[in-house]
Design a protein around this motif. Structure first.
Motif, short mmCIF file in Angstrom:
data_model
loop_
_atom_site.label_atom_id
_atom_site.label_comp_id
_atom_site.label_asym_id
_atom_site.label_seq_id
_atom_site.Cartn_x
_atom_site.Cartn_y
_atom_site.Cartn_z
N SER A 232 -4.01 15.38 -12.08
CA SER A 232 -3.20 14.62 -11.15
C SER A 232 -3.15 13.16 -11.60
N VAL A 233 -2.17 12.45 -11.12
CA VAL A 233 -2.03 11.04 -11.47
C VAL A 233 -1.76 10.24 -10.21
N ARG A 234 -2.14 8.96 -10.26
CA ARG A 234 -1.74 8.01 -9.21
C ARG A 234 -1.16 6.79 -9.88
N ALA A 235 0.08 6.50 -9.57
CA ALA A 235 0.72 5.30 -10.10
C ALA A 235 0.25 4.08 -9.31
N PRO A 236 0.10 2.94 -9.95
CA PRO A 236 -0.29 1.73 -9.20
C PRO A 236 0.74 1.39 -8.14
N ASN A 237 0.23 0.94 -6.98
CA ASN A 237 1.15 0.61 -5.89
C ASN A 237 1.67 -0.81 -6.02
N ILE A 238 2.55 -1.18 -5.11
CA ILE A 238 3.23 -2.47 -5.22
C ILE A 238 2.24 -3.63 -5.11
N SER B 115 0.84 -1.19 0.00
CA SER B 115 0.00 0.00 0.00
C SER B 115 0.87 1.25 0.00
N SER B 116 0.27 2.38 -0.37
CA SER B 116 0.97 3.66 -0.27
C SER B 116 0.41 4.53 0.84
N ALA B 117 -0.61 4.05 1.55
CA ALA B 117 -1.25 4.85 2.60
C ALA B 117 -0.40 4.88 3.86
#
Length: 951
Positions: free
Chosen positions: A636-642, A135-137
């Motif tokens: 804005s963009v969000r890259a996929p997380n791991i 996660s990136s949170a």
């Protein structure tokens, strides 16, 4: 340049509250400005921009929570207050994560309800490591409240300034940088009903040694568990039944109704085993004697047709359910500063934390076949079961249900440790330009251990025993060779320790996260234009993130009850460059005191999802000294997380409806019939294709897995608002901002049947769904599927934020009022892009039309008090509800009140007391509401008491 003179403090205050003059809010104190004393003015960086400014408001809307405001809210965890803000939802919290394996105890925030992975949390303007692998949170448990100076929340797309994840906005936690002294703070929170008590202790110390200064904090916090049995509104739950008076010809006659309240019991599981025979349900006493099961009051049939009971022996839902995860936290933070001279400074931040939480659920509940010759059963049970054959076994057999209480509740402890260091150098290049160079490195070790687990196959072997040569042994010869010993569960304490040990086990999953960031930024004035200085900021950043998990071998093999997990290993890096400009256009004209154009752009290259760009444009229009208008538009963009990219394959099974089968032709959606037939033919499937009976009679295997082909999510947002400070009313400010987010390419996962549905309903087989289905090239039967996340979803979210602040003084004290409100205009979500799949969530329970927070404060000499109201507007469970479904769709409005107070006994000693949820407001006692910790206070009325002493 770095001295905190009175003018710079006043400027900072004016900017953070988003007003042209310093509007006072609870927790802020405005210093009188004496320009004779102020010889330097500090340039300030406000969240949403990297340009350091003097005397200007934030170019984007910013809501500020001060450290004092956290104290006044009576909370010891920053997440507890963020969860109550009108512009946020809960990502995860101890009230929502008890049964979320690997995530128990996490505290994530979710701006605009767009997802916690789309909310960027910064600490002092820099990225912070995530709390869970994949996660990136960010886990807010790792940031102690005693170190927080203020929190700045900007709820517009900020990827152009900060990069990925800032789709919904940014939560920037600004910590204290210096302190001279020692402060001890302790507090306790006691609940009216047992469970959920909290304890807190904090030691803050620091020194200002001229050019060198530091502040350190060591804090400990504990919150206790809440089970459903601890709260009357959870214990006596609403019970939903099939409407016995339903009129199928009446469209207003609901199929399901609330029967009443009580402790619902499922009779088909007991702690010693239970089975039905001859119209009677039997169980076993502790000594192993068979007897009729003691059943409670039978309820009318549930919506499924099953009959449960009110009380009696069996699986008591309240007894086996838990609401709040217990959580222990230890945090150590130190911030150190060293000024080489007036123009150059070094900063270092060190974060060390340890959190311990555990989730808890019922013991394992198992169904198995018990045969009439099972040597562990008492003779009476063997005789009775021998007469039951379930239609397949001459020995006699019954279906047995068992609640494995002897193995204890299933618990999974979460042990997380974090270490993070940030080192930075900043200062002045010349009179106009400033620099900032930094690096951060963080590591999280997150280990999960399961207790009360069992080897499921071993259990089934151990409870099925026969007599062999006068000895009771496990029936299966292979199991006996492997060490199987008979396990008599038909009573309590009837088995040996050796038999228990062969079946029971603990398991562990180890995981780690790493984050490394290095960056540099410069900001300053490029040239003077007729309307003022053209200001700019330029930045470069490199970031690398890794995540790994290693489950126990038994988990990898799927040998444990309901727990199967495979190793995860993934990483990515990103290189970014950004530029930001503030261009003054007009100054000193009628109705245009000042007009400034703001713009920013960022280019980024991800090792996983490739290159992308983000941008922002805006206008700040100061009409006069009272009114300022601002407009922002951004991508804005969000890259996929791991996790989305690299989640390991986990096997699953599904019953699939194959739209290409001739038997399905009459049931096809007429709107897509032509597409379905054309797509089936395009794959070479014969027109008369029909799967085999064997295919129809079994579930098909598939995999839940990450997707390395994911691309970036895209968000376009707009914000239009104004800030009003009327000259006729001192110390009053009003900000109103309209906002709208349009998101596309959102990452979404689908079930097997939906994969088939959308593959063949599409205009061609060249779509994102068809590659996730595999057919046998000879039989054309579906033999495999992949539940991968894909870029398919769309959403639109819009609304209005309102914030008003007013402060006034009287002879008997100072009063302050702050209202923060959010009105939701629209929330739609479409998981596929097909028009029929669009869902309107506006006004549903998760997203009511209005959410408000009203804070009123009173100060008189050494005493202060704060009264806070938190409000959710009435809503519904589901917008697509119709009267013939149920009689509990309406969700009433919900208001809680908190009252806290402080008294300064002397210059060193302060005492605090408060009542939170002072009227003991419980959640609505209806299905889908009464136990929903996302939206309602599960703690109930509670009392806080705290002491703060400064040396």
């Amino acid at each position: 340049m770095y001295k905190n003179n009175k003018l710079s403090k006043a400027v900072r205050l004016a900017m953070t509250v988003g007003a042209l003059t310093a509007a006072a809010v609870p927790g802020f104190v405005v210093a009188d400005v004496n320009e004779q004393e102020a010889t330097t003015i500090e340039r300030i960086e406000v969240t949403g921009s990297r340009i350091r400014r003097i005397g200007e408001i934030a170019p984007t809307p910013v809501t500020v929570i001060t450290g004092e405001g956290l104290v006044d809210a009576g909370v010891t965890n920053v997440a507890d207050l963020l969860h109550r803000m009108p512009n946020t939802l809960i990502g995860l919290s101890p009230e929502t994560s008890n049964n979320t394996i690997f995530a128990s105890g996490l505290n994530n925030t979710d701006l605009r309800g767009l997802g916690s992975n789309r909310t960027l949390v910064l600490v002092n303007g820099r990225r912070f490591i995530s709390g869970a692998p994949g996660s990136s949170a960010v886990d807010l448990n790792n940031i102690p409240t005693a170190m927080i100076d203020r929190i700045e929340i900007t709820t517009g797309g900020s990827s152009a300034v900060y990069g990925s994840d800032a789709v919904a906005g940014v939560v920037n936690i600004i910590t204290k940088t210096s302190y001279d002294g020692v402060t001890i703070d302790v507090s306790t929170t006691q609940t009216r009903q047992s469970g959920g008590e909290e304890e807190y202790a904090s030691l803050t110390f620091g020194a200002d040694l001229g050019r060198a200064s530091f502040i350190s904090n060591l804090s400990w916090a504990r919150q206790k568990q809440i089970s459903f049995m601890d709260r009357d509104f959870l214990r006596e739950a609403p019970i939903v039944i099939r409407n016995p008076n339903r009129d199928p010809n009446d469209p207003n006659s609901p199929a399901a109704v609330v029967w009443g309240y009580g402790q619902q019991v499922l009779a088909s599981y007991t702690k010693t085993g239970t089975f039905a025979a001859g119209g009677t349900r039997y169980t076993f006493s502790e000594d192993g004697t068979m007897r009729p099961q003691q059943l409670g009051e039978p309820l009318p049939p549930l919506t499924s047709g099953r009959v449960d009971y009110l009380g009696g022996e069996g699986y008591n839902f309240a007894e086996n359910s838990f609401m709040r995860t217990p959580l222990d936290r230890i945090n150590f933070v130190t911030n150190m500063n060293y000024e080489f001279n007036d123009d150059h400074r070094m900063q270092m931040e060190l974060n060390l934390s340890k959190t311990d939480a555990y989730g808890e659920s019922s013991p394992a509940f198992l169904n198995f076949i018990a045969y009439g010759d099972n040597a562990l059963l008492p003779q009476a049970a063997r005789d009775l079961i021998s007469q039951q054959n379930l239609g397949f076994d001459p020995r006699g057999a019954v279906s047995m249900g068992y609640l494995a209480s002897d193995f204890g509740n299933r618990q999974y402890s979460q042990d997380r440790t974090l270490a993070r260091i940030s080192l930075g150098f900043d200062g002045a290049i010349n009179d106009n330009w400033m620099y900032d160079v930094y690096m951060t490195s963080g590591h999280v070790q997150a280990d999960t251990e399961w207790y009360g687990e069992m080897y499921e196959d071993r259990f089934y072997d151990a409870i099925d025993a026969i007599e062999l040569n006068g000895q009771v042994v496990c029936r299966d010869e292979i199991a006996r060779a492997q060490g199987c010993l008979p396990l008599n569960i038909f009573g309590r304490g009837l088995y040996s320790d050796e038999a228990y040990d062969w079946v029971s086990t603990d398991a562990i999953r180890r995981s780690s996260i790493q984050q490394h960031v290095i960056g540099a930024a410069v900001s300053g004035d490029i040239m003077e234009l007729p309307a003022g200085w053209l200001a700019a900021a330029f930045a470069v950043e490199y970031r690398k993130e890794k995540a790994k998990t290693l489950p126990d071998p038994a988990m990898r093999a799927g040998l444990l009850f309901n727990n199967q997990s495979q190793p995860l290993s993934g990483d990515f890096d990103v290189k970014e460059i950004s530029a930001e400009f503030s261009i003054p256009l007009i100054e000193g004209m009628a109705f245009v005191e000042n007009l400034t154009f703001e713009t920013a752009g960022r280019a980024m290259r991800y090792s996983t999802s490739g290159s992308d760009t983000a941008w922002k444009i805006g206008l700040n229009w100061e009409i006069n000294d009272e009114l300022r208008v601002r407009l922002n538009r951004s991508k804005s963009v969000r890259a996929p997380n791991i996790g989305e990219l690299f989640n390991p394959p986990g096997q699953t099974f599904a019953s699939i409806t194959d739209l290409c089968a001739t038997s399905q032709r009459d049931a096809l959606n007429p709107n897509y019939r032509e597409n379905i037939l054309n797509n089936c033919a395009a794959q070479g499937i014969p027109a008369n294709f029909e799967p085999s009976q064997e295919w129809f009679g079994s579930t098909r295997p598939g995999f839940i897995i990450g997707n390395t082909d994911l691309t970036n999510e895209i968000a376009k947002d707009i914000t239009i608002g104004f800030v009003y400070n009327p000259s006729f009313l001192d110390d009053f400010s009003l900000t109103v901002d309209y906002w709208k987010f349009d998101m596309s390419n959102m990452i979404q996962s689908f079930t097997a049947n939906n994969l088939v549905r959308y593959c063949y309903q599409s205009n061609s087989i060249d779509n994102v769904f068809c590659p996730l289905i595999e057919r046998d090239p000879n039989t054309f039967e579906i033999v495999n599927f992949f539940q991968k996340p894909i870029n398919s979803a769309l959403s639109t979210t819009s609304g209005v934020d309102i914030e008003a602040n007013y402060r006034f003084s009287t002879d008997f004290g100072d009063f302050g009022v702050r209202w923060i409100g959010t009105y939701l205009e629209e929330r739609t979500f479409n998981q596929t892009g097909f028009a029929e799949d669009e869902v309107v969530n506006t006004g549903e329970q998760a997203r009511p039309r209005w959410r408000n927070r009203l804070i009123t404060s009173y100060n008189y000499q050494d005493f202060s008090a704060v009264l806070t109201m938190t409000h959710r507007h009435s809503s519904v469970l589901n917008n697509e509800w119709t009267p013939n479904q149920n009689n509990y769709n309406d969700v009433p409005s919900y208001i809680t009140w908190d009252l806290t107070s402080r008294y300064n006994v002397n210059d060193n000693l302060q005492v605090r007391a408060g009542i939170l949820n002072m009227f003991d407001r419980t959640p609505p006692r209806l299905p889908g509401m009464y136990n929903n910790g996302n939206y309602y206070d599960m703690m109930g009325q509670r009392f806080t008491l705290g002491v703060n002493y400064t040396f």
